[in-house]
Design a protein around this motif. Structure first.
Motif, PDB file in Angstrom:
ATOM      1  N   LEU A   8      -1.512   2.405  -8.264  1.00 53.64           N
ATOM      2  CA  LEU A   8      -0.423   2.178  -7.313  1.00 53.64           C
ATOM      3  C   LEU A   8      -0.281   3.483  -6.638  1.00 53.64           C
ATOM      4  CD1 LEU A   8       2.329   0.928  -9.747  1.00 53.64           C
ATOM      5  CD2 LEU A   8       0.904  -0.270  -8.207  1.00 53.64           C
ATOM      6  N   PRO A   9      -0.197   3.044  -5.297  1.00 53.91           N
ATOM      7  CA  PRO A   9      -0.221   4.442  -4.318  1.00 53.91           C
ATOM      8  C   PRO A   9       1.119   5.292  -4.518  1.00 53.91           C
ATOM      9  CG  PRO A   9       0.350   2.380  -3.163  1.00 53.91           C
ATOM     10  CD  PRO A   9      -0.004   1.811  -4.533  1.00 53.91           C
ATOM     11  N   PRO A  10       0.673   6.514  -4.426  1.00 59.30           N
ATOM     12  CA  PRO A  10       1.845   7.597  -4.727  1.00 59.30           C
ATOM     13  C   PRO A  10       3.143   7.141  -3.756  1.00 59.30           C
ATOM     14  CG  PRO A  10       0.066   8.729  -3.619  1.00 59.30           C
ATOM     15  CD  PRO A  10      -0.336   7.251  -3.906  1.00 59.30           C
ATOM     16  N   SER A  11       4.296   7.669  -4.185  1.00 56.63           N
ATOM     17  CA  SER A  11       5.395   7.657  -3.443  1.00 56.63           C
ATOM     18  C   SER A  11       5.953   9.044  -2.946  1.00 56.63           C
ATOM     19  CB  SER A  11       6.514   6.608  -4.054  1.00 56.63           C
ATOM     20  OG  SER A  11       6.848   7.101  -5.224  1.00 56.63           O
ATOM     21  N   ASP A  12       6.721   8.867  -2.025  1.00 58.96           N
ATOM     22  CA  ASP A  12       7.331  10.255  -1.599  1.00 58.96           C
ATOM     23  C   ASP A  12       8.551  10.528  -2.461  1.00 58.96           C
ATOM     24  OD1 ASP A  12       9.497   8.670  -0.624  1.00 58.96           O
ATOM     25  OD2 ASP A  12       8.889   8.999   1.634  1.00 58.96           O
ATOM     26  N   PRO A  13       9.421  11.660  -2.366  1.00 58.54           N
ATOM     27  CA  PRO A  13      10.122  11.938  -3.065  1.00 58.54           C
ATOM     28  C   PRO A  13      11.433  11.045  -2.983  1.00 58.54           C
ATOM     29  CG  PRO A  13       9.887  13.984  -2.104  1.00 58.54           C
ATOM     30  CD  PRO A  13       8.759  12.774  -1.535  1.00 58.54           C
ATOM     31  N   GLN A  14      11.713  10.213  -1.964  1.00 59.09           N
ATOM     32  CA  GLN A  14      12.726   9.005  -1.658  1.00 59.09           C
ATOM     33  C   GLN A  14      12.240   7.841  -2.288  1.00 59.09           C
ATOM     34  OE1 GLN A  14      11.799  11.091   0.922  1.00 59.09           O
ATOM     35  NE2 GLN A  14      13.748  12.465   0.489  1.00 59.09           N
ATOM     36  N   GLY A  15      11.068   7.614  -2.872  1.00 58.09           N
ATOM     37  CA  GLY A  15      10.484   6.581  -3.659  1.00 58.09           C
ATOM     38  C   GLY A  15      10.165   5.369  -2.757  1.00 58.09           C
ATOM     39  N   VAL A  16       9.774   5.938  -1.440  1.00 57.84           N
ATOM     40  CA  VAL A  16       9.236   4.972  -0.600  1.00 57.84           C
ATOM     41  C   VAL A  16       7.451   5.092  -0.554  1.00 57.84           C
ATOM     42  CG1 VAL A  16       8.732   4.487   2.025  1.00 57.84           C
ATOM     43  CG2 VAL A  16      10.974   5.182   1.200  1.00 57.84           C
ATOM     44  N   ALA A  17       6.754   4.015  -0.833  1.00 57.97           N
ATOM     45  CA  ALA A  17       5.424   4.155  -0.874  1.00 57.97           C
ATOM     46  C   ALA A  17       4.753   4.534   0.286  1.00 57.97           C
ATOM     47  CB  ALA A  17       4.883   2.671  -1.536  1.00 57.97           C
ATOM     48  N   SER A  18       3.784   5.384   0.118  1.00 56.08           N
ATOM     49  CA  SER A  18       2.981   6.163   1.336  1.00 56.08           C
ATOM     50  C   SER A  18       1.993   5.030   1.886  1.00 56.08           C
ATOM     51  CB  SER A  18       2.247   7.192   0.893  1.00 56.08           C
ATOM     52  OG  SER A  18       1.451   7.241  -0.177  1.00 56.08           O
ATOM     53  N   ASP A  19       1.258   5.500   2.570  1.00 57.08           N
ATOM     54  CA  ASP A  19       0.000   4.601   3.235  1.00 57.08           C
ATOM     55  C   ASP A  19      -1.118   4.542   1.921  1.00 57.08           C
ATOM     56  OD1 ASP A  19       1.133   4.220   5.573  1.00 57.08           O
ATOM     57  OD2 ASP A  19       0.174   6.027   6.458  1.00 57.08           O
ATOM     58  N   PRO A  20      -1.849   3.455   1.847  1.00 59.16           N
ATOM     59  CA  PRO A  20      -2.682   3.305   0.873  1.00 59.16           C
ATOM     60  C   PRO A  20      -3.793   4.327   1.047  1.00 59.16           C
ATOM     61  CG  PRO A  20      -2.568   1.276   2.209  1.00 59.16           C
ATOM     62  CD  PRO A  20      -1.554   2.139   2.751  1.00 59.16           C
ATOM     63  N   LEU A  21      -4.344   4.780   0.024  1.00 59.93           N
ATOM     64  CA  LEU A  21      -5.375   5.751  -0.083  1.00 59.93           C
ATOM     65  C   LEU A  21      -6.802   5.322   0.434  1.00 59.93           C
ATOM     66  CD1 LEU A  21      -4.521   7.281  -3.600  1.00 59.93           C
ATOM     67  CD2 LEU A  21      -3.801   8.107  -1.127  1.00 59.93           C
ATOM     68  N   THR A  22      -7.323   6.043   1.025  1.00 64.88           N
ATOM     69  CA  THR A  22      -8.858   5.500   1.507  1.00 64.88           C
ATOM     70  C   THR A  22      -9.936   5.803   0.247  1.00 64.88           C
ATOM     71  OG1 THR A  22      -9.305   7.771   2.581  1.00 64.88           O
ATOM     72  CG2 THR A  22      -8.201   6.302   3.858  1.00 64.88           C
ATOM     73  N   GLU A  23     -11.073   5.213   0.725  1.00 67.97           N
ATOM     74  CA  GLU A  23     -12.124   5.234  -0.474  1.00 67.97           C
ATOM     75  C   GLU A  23     -12.456   6.814  -0.408  1.00 67.97           C
ATOM     76  OE1 GLU A  23     -16.141   3.623  -1.583  1.00 67.97           O
ATOM     77  OE2 GLU A  23     -15.233   2.856  -0.109  1.00 67.97           O
ATOM     78  N   GLN A  24     -12.471   7.463   0.559  1.00 70.73           N
ATOM     79  CA  GLN A  24     -12.981   8.689   0.739  1.00 70.73           C
ATOM     80  C   GLN A  24     -11.950   9.596  -0.020  1.00 70.73           C
ATOM     81  OE1 GLN A  24     -15.860   9.789   1.719  1.00 70.73           O
ATOM     82  NE2 GLN A  24     -15.368  11.897   1.073  1.00 70.73           N
ATOM     83  N   HIS A  25     -10.605   9.489   0.422  1.00 75.55           N
ATOM     84  CA  HIS A  25      -9.828  10.228  -0.403  1.00 75.55           C
ATOM     85  C   HIS A  25     -10.004  10.112  -1.840  1.00 75.55           C
ATOM     86  CE1 HIS A  25      -5.920  12.383  -1.262  1.00 75.55           C
ATOM     87  NE2 HIS A  25      -5.648  11.158  -1.792  1.00 75.55           N
ATOM     88  N   LEU A  26     -10.006   8.764  -2.252  1.00 77.20           N
ATOM     89  CA  LEU A  26      -9.959   8.712  -3.772  1.00 77.20           C
ATOM     90  C   LEU A  26     -11.476   9.201  -4.390  1.00 77.20           C
ATOM     91  CD1 LEU A  26      -9.099   4.930  -3.950  1.00 77.20           C
ATOM     92  CD2 LEU A  26      -7.688   6.969  -4.751  1.00 77.20           C
ATOM     93  N   ILE A  27     -12.422   9.315  -3.707  1.00 76.01           N
ATOM     94  CA  ILE A  27     -14.167   9.990  -4.055  1.00 76.01           C
ATOM     95  C   ILE A  27     -13.579  11.559  -4.135  1.00 76.01           C
ATOM     96  CG2 ILE A  27     -16.153  10.524  -3.283  1.00 76.01           C
ATOM     97  CD1 ILE A  27     -16.123   7.717  -2.262  1.00 76.01           C
ATOM     98  N   THR A  28     -12.910  12.224  -3.090  1.00 80.17           N
ATOM     99  CA  THR A  28     -12.588  13.515  -3.236  1.00 80.17           C
ATOM    100  C   THR A  28     -11.586  14.153  -4.357  1.00 80.17           C
ATOM    101  OG1 THR A  28     -12.706  13.444  -0.774  1.00 80.17           O
ATOM    102  CG2 THR A  28     -11.625  15.329  -1.682  1.00 80.17           C
TER     103      THR A  28
END
Length: 145
Positions: free
Chosen positions: A89-109
């Motif tokens: 599940l994508p991480p959420s900010d402190p207010q509980g709102v989901a952030s943008d989906p993670l990119t493949e490059q971000h996941l690899i990093t």
């Protein structure tokens, strides 16, 4: 719990549970459920932290904790039955709102960073065990009085 699942499944007309539309809908339901868990957890934590403050209701805190427990069980069942639990599940900010989906490059990093941290930890453990083994071997070779 079962009523939540039946309400969600009866409110749609998706016949193939493996279709992309069903997957997207299940993701949205899971994200809504996670937001509810987050809100109940924050409310419960606030009630616990302010337990001895004037105006705080222990009954409300208890109700929040019971609702949190039920919601967590319902979410776990939903994630198991739909297979969504295997997806990150994508991480959420402190207010509980989901952030943008993670990119493949971000996941690899991120994975590379985690692997590097685990490698360094294992390396430190091996070095430490080598030092201990060396100390133990020097104790065994000393002449006994």
């Amino acid at each position: 719990m079962a009523s939540f699942l039946s309400q969600e499944s009866s409110s749609t007309n998706i016949t193939d549970q493996n279709s992309p539309e069903a997957f997207k809908q299940n993701i949205h339901i899971a994200m809504d459920h996670v937001a509810r868990v987050n809100a109940l957890a924050r409310s419960s934590l606030s009630g616990i932290q302010n337990a001895y403050q004037a105006g705080n209701s222990p009954a409300q805190t208890e109700a929040d904790l019971i609702a949190l427990d039920q919601t967590l069980h319902s979410l776990a069942d939903f994630l198991k039955t739909t297979g969504i639990g295997a997806c990150p599940l994508p991480p959420s900010d402190p207010q509980g709102v989901a952030s943008d989906p993670l990119t493949e490059q971000h996941l690899i990093t991120e994975m590379n960073r985690e692997v590097q941290l685990l490698y360094e930890k294992l390396k430190r453990i091996q070095e430490s065990s080598g030092v201990v083994a060396h100390h133990l071997s020097t104790l065994d070779t000393r002449p006994k009085p």
